[in-house]
Design an enzyme around this catalytic site. Structure first.
Site, PDB file in Angstrom:
ATOM      1  CD  GLU A 214      -1.145  -0.182   3.681  1.00  0.00           C
ATOM      2  OE1 GLU A 214      -2.312  -1.138   3.512  1.00  0.00           O
ATOM      3  OE2 GLU A 214      -1.159   0.253   4.638  1.00  0.00           O
ATOM      4  CG  HIS A 252      -2.611   0.472   7.857  1.00  0.00           C
ATOM      5  ND1 HIS A 252      -2.592  -0.414   6.552  1.00  0.00           N
ATOM      6  CD2 HIS A 252      -3.664  -0.109   8.649  1.00  0.00           C
ATOM      7  CE1 HIS A 252      -3.285  -1.375   7.031  1.00  0.00           C
ATOM      8  NE2 HIS A 252      -3.982  -1.387   8.159  1.00  0.00           N
TER       9      HIS A 252
END
Lengths: 294, 377, 294, 377
Positions: A214, A252
């Site tokens: 990511e 995150h």
């Protein structure tokens, strides 16, 4: 075979009496992984009641737990304020692997904890990670046992639910897994992509690897170079966050584009430049895997 | 969490770093009064969480109090990258000989604090690093030993030749490290660090980001959060315990898990739509949380359709389905809602949803495609 | 041959412009050891005037000094408050050996400095030591050049003037030295007896070793075991402080009997138990050396 | 530098360690008044830099203020291992369930702080370590990481079974480490660390030694030095910058260098004498320093002869000889003086000394033998 875990895994759970800790310990025991000890300071001497007639003794410290039970792997569910301390305690207790599930650990705490674990040569997975599961062998963490199945695919991911999504699709198409590892979404993590790729490369049963990255940082770029330089097994990649704006943390703590660095485009390009197939969407992962396996 | 310049300067002052005085004005009149106090020659600086303030007209030199008032008038209310300026910092103008850059942040690859210094200050350091890499020095602090005095000296020595400036700067570097560690920062930056004709080194701008995960144990720093400087929806989301980032598209997204949420946004784009937001509801099936999420998404006038993408791993899908139904019974939503639920107890969940009259999908692609179609309809 | 020094020693002096630093730098230069740089923060660019027409450039930092001059050994004369910092600076600058003369360095400072130097694999001699001298080859420290002479004896001592006394007698009897090392009188020192003994054991020109210990700690006891277990060359020992009372610091911060441990009797017994000849008084050292050499 | 119990307890209090209250009395009347304040049941403890206070009658339990007064009367002025008690600490009696030992010091071989703990407290830890080694646990702190919370917990867990006592003790261990590092100590010790019937953990005795080399930068701690608790000669020597230790023999020794000074003392013994002192004048030839040294040695009524043993390495022997002559011209010394000077410019020095009428020796053995002979004459 599998990576970072095996049928000789002997698990100790730090924070076993907490809400999450007790729930996931029962899941882990139900999956058949031996949980040989739990640790909650002040509750030493009590017994943790697992599913069926399974039980496990609780100790006050990792010191005692490891010396009494020969545990070799620790799974951590303690609250963020104490998680780095728990990682250091585990690293000093003699276990080989520490899997830290806790989300929200202060990053400066992790600077210290990682330095401490490195000095002792102890592998840390996480924090803020779902852990790992080797279907049929060991479950260390919160990845659900019923969506995985044994087979030749290694999977490594920074994300939890995206791992579910991908494993689910792999399993549905009959592509089982050797081990699925969630390395976690924090900026400072222990075990990284390259550690996992290298372990999969050495694992005899793994035939192909799915790597799910990511935005944020440069781990995927370094992994891409590692794949083209040091790996013989095929790897299929996916990167989440193509539509993420710069400078914003996408859930995150590690998923953030800093300035112009850490973008999905940059990572996808690194994969392509190094000959790694990249899926445009999760649904394309399975097709690419089938392609590289044939 | 980003601090405003004036807040970061206060942290620097506490650590002993020489920072010029300064006061906050919320009105042109206040700015004028402060300028008067400082003798007229002041800088009026927009306090807003965004780079490029100068280019956007958010930083102005004033020659007298009336001038300061005029500049404050123009800057207050200005919109810079979507954020409205509510406050200006009024600070005496400094005479500048040289401008340098001095920053420290947590480096992901070395897993330690890293200092970045350059004698080319006052401009974008990323640009300097790219175009003139020799003018930038990086130094990774070994967290086991901390920043040592000679290391601060070596860094200062890279910036200046004059022993007196080096000495002052080595001290400031140590103090910056102290401010960084004492506040649980992920980044602290002085740009520019100036030298004056009198041979003094000072920090005339200041930037700090505090690690969100530190705030629970640092209430003093948590209290510095300026909710007026962020979109209201984000304040509400944080209070509800949701990870949320506002975007400009028309497809509202409600997902469990950050990775899946990003992948869902990307898939919206893949099918020709634009996501209206990033939203991670976490592992929870708590109806209150689902309701807050829906309310926040629905309050965005751009939103034309709302999609749920839930993968029940540990969480049971039927629990989540019930949570959604209950949340929807509490609030009224104008935009059409499409739902994908899969994983544990999926069949049960789909039944619950269909009974409540909702489209229910098993595949992520299907639900996203439908959401985009509805938004474009 | 010699230990820890050779004709390729390139010295940098930290604190070269101080009273002691400048005096001993001149002595060192006069002895013929190349002093390639000096360091005094704020005096970079100046020139240090040595004896004769010798000069050496001064730098602001060890970083600069080492990169400009390829110095490989540092000699430290900075005041106690900054000495540990100077040792760490030297350890990070790329030199192989750091000789710290400074007396009175706080012991908790040295805990940090030794840990830092160990992490970088840099050898530290001292602090609070007279340094070393390899007659005819290199003088690094304050041991006077005129009392030593070339020959087959290695000498290692915790004391400065007791080293003079012994070297003087050796030289008077025609027993020259390969290297004389003063390891220093502090409780926490870098290079210890065993390090020196092992280096003398490997040094081809050294035929016998004189080791001068004193009360405090257990270094002599450990050295005695090392000698009997790992050395082929003969060692003659002497221990100062037989009449020292317990619990009192005898000048050197390290010369203190703690409880019943670290006494001269204990150390002499360790020597005797391990077959190392012990001189009863300094005057007996030469006789014992002549004995072991014949 | 050793601290008195009451001073060490103050350091512990600052670090948060639970320490019972207590006050210092210099007279029996003060002790009585303090005992009154604490309700009568108190302990009266001699404040003196020496172990074995209890055995020497320096620690007494009092049941009421009059009793405290009586005990103070006996203890004040008492001589314990050559030191006169000038002060007593009066502190309330504590009910004791268990006694443990807790200490931290700088370990020479690991070059780091080491903790030593034992559930067998209240007695000599060296003895416990020798006779019952299993009851002692040692833990070396990695100075790069400091003492970590789990390490403190592990140590506490070695002492007690009760989770509540472990928790309190782990905290105290962390605080003891803080007191140790914050004061630049070389040793800090709690013996005994007690538990009370109410389940509290407390430090009822305290010992600390501060590294002499730290004192220059810690004036607050340096000011704790109690010169009344040490021989006057040692106070004078320290003020003159000399290393000096008083002994009981009759041969006064004045030497340059600690190792040579010890070897000289040993040689006195070898030749049948007893050294009166350890004295290192350092590398200096400063007449003031030499004069102070002579004065300190000569003021000892036991001293029957004085010997100088000087090895001029860097120092020039003629400088030292001149220093000695000048010092002797200033003060009158009863005892005979013999001098050995060797090394740099030795011949010149011997000439200077002989011209001034002194015996001058080139060998260490000769001078010591003569000094012993003179002392025995």
């Amino acid at each position: 075979m599998a990576i970072f875990s095996s049928s000789s895994t002997r698990l100790v759970v730090q924070g076993i009496t907490g809400r999450d800790g007790s729930f996931h310990t029962r899941e882990t025991m139900a999956y058949g992984t031996p949980v040989v000890a739990g640790v909650t300071p002040g509750k030493g001497g009590e017994i943790f009641i697992g599913p069926g007639d399974l039980t496990t003794p609780i100790y006050n410290s990792m010191d005692q737990a490891v010396s009494e039970t020969d545990a070799n792997t620790s799974l951590i569910f303690v609250p963020p304020a104490f998680a780095a301390g728990a990682i250091m305690e585990a690293a000093e207790s003699g276990v080989d692997l520490v899997v830290a599930i806790t989300e929200g650990v202060p990053v400066q705490d992790m600077v210290r904890a990682h330095a401490f674990a490195r000095d002792r040569g102890v592998r840390v997975l996480g924090p803020n990670c779902p852990g790992l599961i080797s279907p049929g062998k060991a479950k260390i963490g919160i990845l659900p046992g019923h969506i995985v199945t044994e087979g030749p695919i290694g999977l490594v991911s920074r994300s939890g639910t995206l791992t579910y999504e991908s494993v689910h699709q792999l399993t549905a198409m009959g592509l089982g897994q050797t081990t699925c590892v969630g390395i976690g979404g924090d900026p400072l993590i222990g075990t990284n992509f390259i550690d996992c790729l290298s372990a999969f490369e050495s694992d005899q049963e793994t035939e192909a690897i799915v790597m799910i990255g990511e935005i944020g940082g440069t781990d995927e770029q370094e992994a891409a170079e590692y794949i083209s330089g040091d790996m013989s097994k095929p790897v299929v990649g996916f990167i989440a966050g193509q539509t993420a704006p710069p400078g914003r943390r996408m859930g995150h703590a590690g998923a953030i584009i800093s300035g112009s660095s850490g973008t999905a485009a940059e990572k996808i390009k690194a994969f392509e430049d190094n000959g790694v197939g990249v899926a445009n969407r999760p649904a394309d992962i399975v097709g690419l895997v089938q392609e590289v396996l044939s | 969490m980003d601090l405003h310049e004036y807040q970061a300067k206060e942290c620097f002052r506490t650590a002993g770093i020489p920072v010029p005085p300064g006061k906050i004005a919320r009105t042109p009149e206040q700015a004028e009064a402060i300028a008067m106090e400082y003798g007229g020659n002041v800088v009026v600086k927009a306090q807003v969480h965004s780079g490029g303030r100068g280019k956007a007209g958010g930083v102005k030199l004033a020659v007298d109090p009336a001038d300061a008032r005029k500049h404050a008038q123009n800057i207050l209310g200005l919109e810079i990258k979507g954020l409205t300026v509510e406050k200006v910092l009024v600070t005496p103008t400094e005479e500048i000989d040289t401008e340098a850059y001095l920053g420290v942040l947590i480096d992901r690859s070395s897993q330690a604090p890293i200092f970045i210094v350059s004698a080319a200050g006052g401009i974008d350091i990323e640009e300097v690093a790219e175009t003139r890499p020799d003018e930038v020095r990086r130094f990774v602090v070994d967290p086991r030993h901390g920043l040592l005095p000679h290391q601060a000296f070596w860094l200062a020595d890279f910036l200046y030749d004059d022993p007196e400036l080096i000495k002052q700067t080595a001290k400031i570097i140590g103090q910056l490290y102290e401010a960084f560690t004492n506040t649980g920062a992920s980044m602290a930056e002085i740009n520019p660090l100036i030298t004056t004709p009198e041979g003094k080194v000072k920090a005339i701008d200041a930037k700090m980001s505090i690690d969100e995960n530190e705030l629970f144990r640092r209430p003093d720093i948590a209290s510095l959060r300026d909710t007026s400087a962020e979109p209201k929806a984000e304040t509400l989301a944080r209070e509800a315990g949701l990870s949320f980032v506002k975007l400009d598209g028309e497809v509202g997204c409600c997902v469990n898990g950050a990775g899946l949420a990003m992948a869902t946004m990307d898939l919206v784009k893949y099918y020709g739509g634009e996501p209206a937001n990033f939203l991670d509801i976490g592992g929870s099936s708590n109806p209150d949380k689902v309701a807050s999420a829906l309310q926040i998404i629905a309050s965005d006038p751009n939103v034309k359709s709302i999609l749920f993408n839930i993968f029940g791993g540990i969480t049971r899908c039927d629990d989540v389905a019930n949570g959604i139904i209950e949340a929807l019974s509490r609030i009224e939503i104008r935009a059409p809602i499409v739902i994908r639920l899969t994983g544990t107890n999926e069949e049960l969940a789909l039944e619950i949803l269909q009974n409540a009259g909702f489209s229910a999908y098993a595949s992520m692609d299907d639900v996203v495609e439908e959401a985009v179609r509805l938004a474009r309809a």
